[in-house]
Design a protein around this motif. Structure first.
Motif, PDB file in Angstrom:
ATOM      1  N   PHE A 282       3.261 -28.565 -10.510  1.00 49.24           N
ATOM      2  CA  PHE A 282       3.347 -27.204 -11.192  1.00 49.24           C
ATOM      3  C   PHE A 282       2.739 -26.414  -9.839  1.00 49.24           C
ATOM      4  CE2 PHE A 282       3.072 -29.536 -15.338  1.00 49.24           C
ATOM      5  CZ  PHE A 282       4.158 -29.095 -16.013  1.00 49.24           C
ATOM      6  N   VAL A 283       3.208 -25.209  -9.985  1.00 50.62           N
ATOM      7  CA  VAL A 283       2.469 -24.426  -9.163  1.00 50.62           C
ATOM      8  C   VAL A 283       2.261 -23.009 -10.151  1.00 50.62           C
ATOM      9  CG1 VAL A 283       2.894 -22.610  -7.222  1.00 50.62           C
ATOM     10  CG2 VAL A 283       3.379 -25.067  -6.899  1.00 50.62           C
ATOM     11  N   ALA A 284       0.961 -22.667  -9.641  1.00 55.02           N
ATOM     12  CA  ALA A 284       0.740 -21.267 -10.534  1.00 55.02           C
ATOM     13  C   ALA A 284      -0.062 -20.171  -9.602  1.00 55.02           C
ATOM     14  CB  ALA A 284      -0.125 -21.526 -11.748  1.00 55.02           C
ATOM     15  N   SER A 285       0.270 -19.131  -9.635  1.00 52.31           N
ATOM     16  CA  SER A 285      -0.230 -17.901  -8.992  1.00 52.31           C
ATOM     17  C   SER A 285      -0.969 -16.839  -9.906  1.00 52.31           C
ATOM     18  CB  SER A 285       0.941 -17.278  -8.233  1.00 52.31           C
ATOM     19  OG  SER A 285       0.511 -15.983  -7.570  1.00 52.31           O
ATOM     20  N   THR A 286      -2.053 -16.752  -9.464  1.00 57.48           N
ATOM     21  CA  THR A 286      -2.894 -15.763 -10.301  1.00 57.48           C
ATOM     22  C   THR A 286      -2.721 -14.355  -9.773  1.00 57.48           C
ATOM     23  OG1 THR A 286      -5.235 -16.105  -9.017  1.00 57.48           O
ATOM     24  CG2 THR A 286      -4.572 -17.323 -11.116  1.00 57.48           C
ATOM     25  N   GLY A 287      -2.093 -14.352  -8.576  1.00 55.31           N
ATOM     26  CA  GLY A 287      -1.682 -12.814  -7.844  1.00 55.31           C
ATOM     27  C   GLY A 287      -2.932 -12.235  -7.515  1.00 55.31           C
ATOM     28  N   ARG A 288      -4.096 -12.585  -7.202  1.00 61.27           N
ATOM     29  CA  ARG A 288      -5.206 -11.546  -7.047  1.00 61.27           C
ATOM     30  C   ARG A 288      -5.240 -11.353  -5.561  1.00 61.27           C
ATOM     31  NH1 ARG A 288      -9.873 -12.323 -11.577  1.00 61.27           N
ATOM     32  NH2 ARG A 288      -8.469 -12.588 -13.393  1.00 61.27           N
ATOM     33  N   ALA A 289      -4.669 -11.892  -4.626  1.00 64.31           N
ATOM     34  CA  ALA A 289      -4.612 -11.664  -3.399  1.00 64.31           C
ATOM     35  C   ALA A 289      -3.078 -11.493  -2.774  1.00 64.31           C
ATOM     36  CB  ALA A 289      -5.344 -12.679  -2.538  1.00 64.31           C
ATOM     37  N   GLY A 290      -3.249 -10.722  -1.966  1.00 61.00           N
ATOM     38  CA  GLY A 290      -1.840 -10.308  -1.142  1.00 61.00           C
ATOM     39  C   GLY A 290      -1.087 -11.497  -0.506  1.00 61.00           C
ATOM     40  N   LEU A 291       0.075 -11.511  -0.526  1.00 59.74           N
ATOM     41  CA  LEU A 291       0.812 -12.536   0.563  1.00 59.74           C
ATOM     42  C   LEU A 291       1.043 -11.777   1.774  1.00 59.74           C
ATOM     43  CD1 LEU A 291       1.798 -15.509   0.742  1.00 59.74           C
ATOM     44  CD2 LEU A 291       3.895 -14.813   0.064  1.00 59.74           C
TER      45      LEU A 291
END
Length: 326
Positions: A282-291
């Motif tokens: 599984f992969v999960a992103s909390t999205g608190r930093a920009g790519l």
């Protein structure tokens, strides 16, 4: 940093075990729904809500991810977690309506530990709902990840060696963090034939799995699997992993990271993805930093770091399990 999955802002990890049954449950709980994806490579997987993570689906965020021992019985852990989160009002609702409960999104995957000698005489009441609730309570304490004989890796075997729970993390040069958590119950071996050295040794950081160094650069026999299981059974082996990052990813980007991260298993286990295994990432992103831009290049870096972290986590989990007798 703890060098584990809790280094990712926006999530917590819970673990629960039943020593008599020799099994356990691991849970990752997200503060807010996290973008997620899945990649399945083993020949005998067991999953719940995996279809919701496929391309083009309605729901993109997950409330929690559950890893469990117990084979098919272990899927009951995610049912209990779903019920508990729903009672709190968490979950997806297309059109919220009074009196209509939301639907918590709780994907899960299971590994087989039914033949490890524990007391499996549970009749019609497997322990996994109880363990799922206990893991959820543990996640709310926000403690670091316990390695080795812990959580879903409690009763696992890594080839002929004790399996277990491992985790590792790294902060990238671009500022985001990548981490892996894994429960290792593989058919294949994590050590080089005839040695104590781990296949993952080239990726080790600060002697995190013993500092044993690398084995000889070549193998005398390419068909020598070393400490692989002597008598594998169908659906009896699985390595389950969760990759988490604070980098903001789209569902498609998360899926690409999951595909790349599977190479971490190949770096640490030999053979891997066999007909006997149910390997899932599984992969999960909390999205608190920009790519950072350009996104494709940053995504390639992130995926490679995920694979490296997974290889390290596998070796860490087995190394810690070997230090404790089952």
């Amino acid at each position: 940093m703890h060098n584990d999955l809790t280094d990712i802002a926006g999530l917590s990890v819970g673990q629960a075990e039943d020593e008599a049954v020799r099994t356990g449950v691991t849970l990752v709980l997200f503060d807010e729904p996290a973008i997620a994806a899945i990649d399945v490579r083993g020949g005998g997987p067991g999953t719940r809500e995996s279809d919701v993570l496929r391309p083009g689906g309605l729901v993109e965020g997950v409330d929690a991810i559950v890893l469990s021992g117990g084979s098919v019985y272990g899927l009951g852990a995610a049912d209990a977690v779903c019920a508990a989160l729903g009672a709190e009002g968490r979950g997806y609702a297309l059109m919220p309506q009074p009196g209509v409960p939301a639907s918590p999104i709780v994907p899960a995957a299971i590994l087989y530990d039914l033949a490890n000698g524990g007391d499996k005489g549970w009749g019609e009441e497997p322990p996994y709902a109880r363990l799922g609730r206990a893991a959820l309570d543990d996640a709310r304490r926000r403690a670091p990840v316990r390695l080795g004989r812990a959580g879903a890796g409690f009763g696992a075997r890594a080839g002929a060696l004790p399996g277990g729970t491992g985790s590792a993390s790294v902060k990238s040069r671009e500022g985001y963090t990548v981490s892996a958590l894994v429960c290792v119950n593989s058919f294949g071996s994590v050590t080089v034939p005839g040695t104590q050295q781990y296949w993952a040794a080239p990726f080790e950081r600060e002697s995190e799995f013993g500092g044993l160094g690398c084995a000889p650069a070549s193998l005398d026999d390419l068909e020598d699997w070393g400490e692989a299981k002597f008598n594998p059974g169908l659906r009896a082996n699985t390595t389950l992993a969760i990759i988490a990052t604070d980098a903001a990813l789209t569902p498609d980007q998360a899926r690409r990271v999951a595909i790349m991260a599977q190479d971490g298993m190949a770096r640490a286990i030999r053979p891997v993805h066999t007909p006997f295994d149910g390997d899932v990432v599984f992969v999960a992103s909390t999205g608190r930093a920009g790519l950072p831009d350009p996104a494709p290049l940053s995504l390639a870096r992130l995926g490679n770091l995920a694979a490296d972290c997974l290889a390290r986590a596998i070796a860490r989990g087995v190394h810690h399990a070997r230090m404790t007798k089952l």
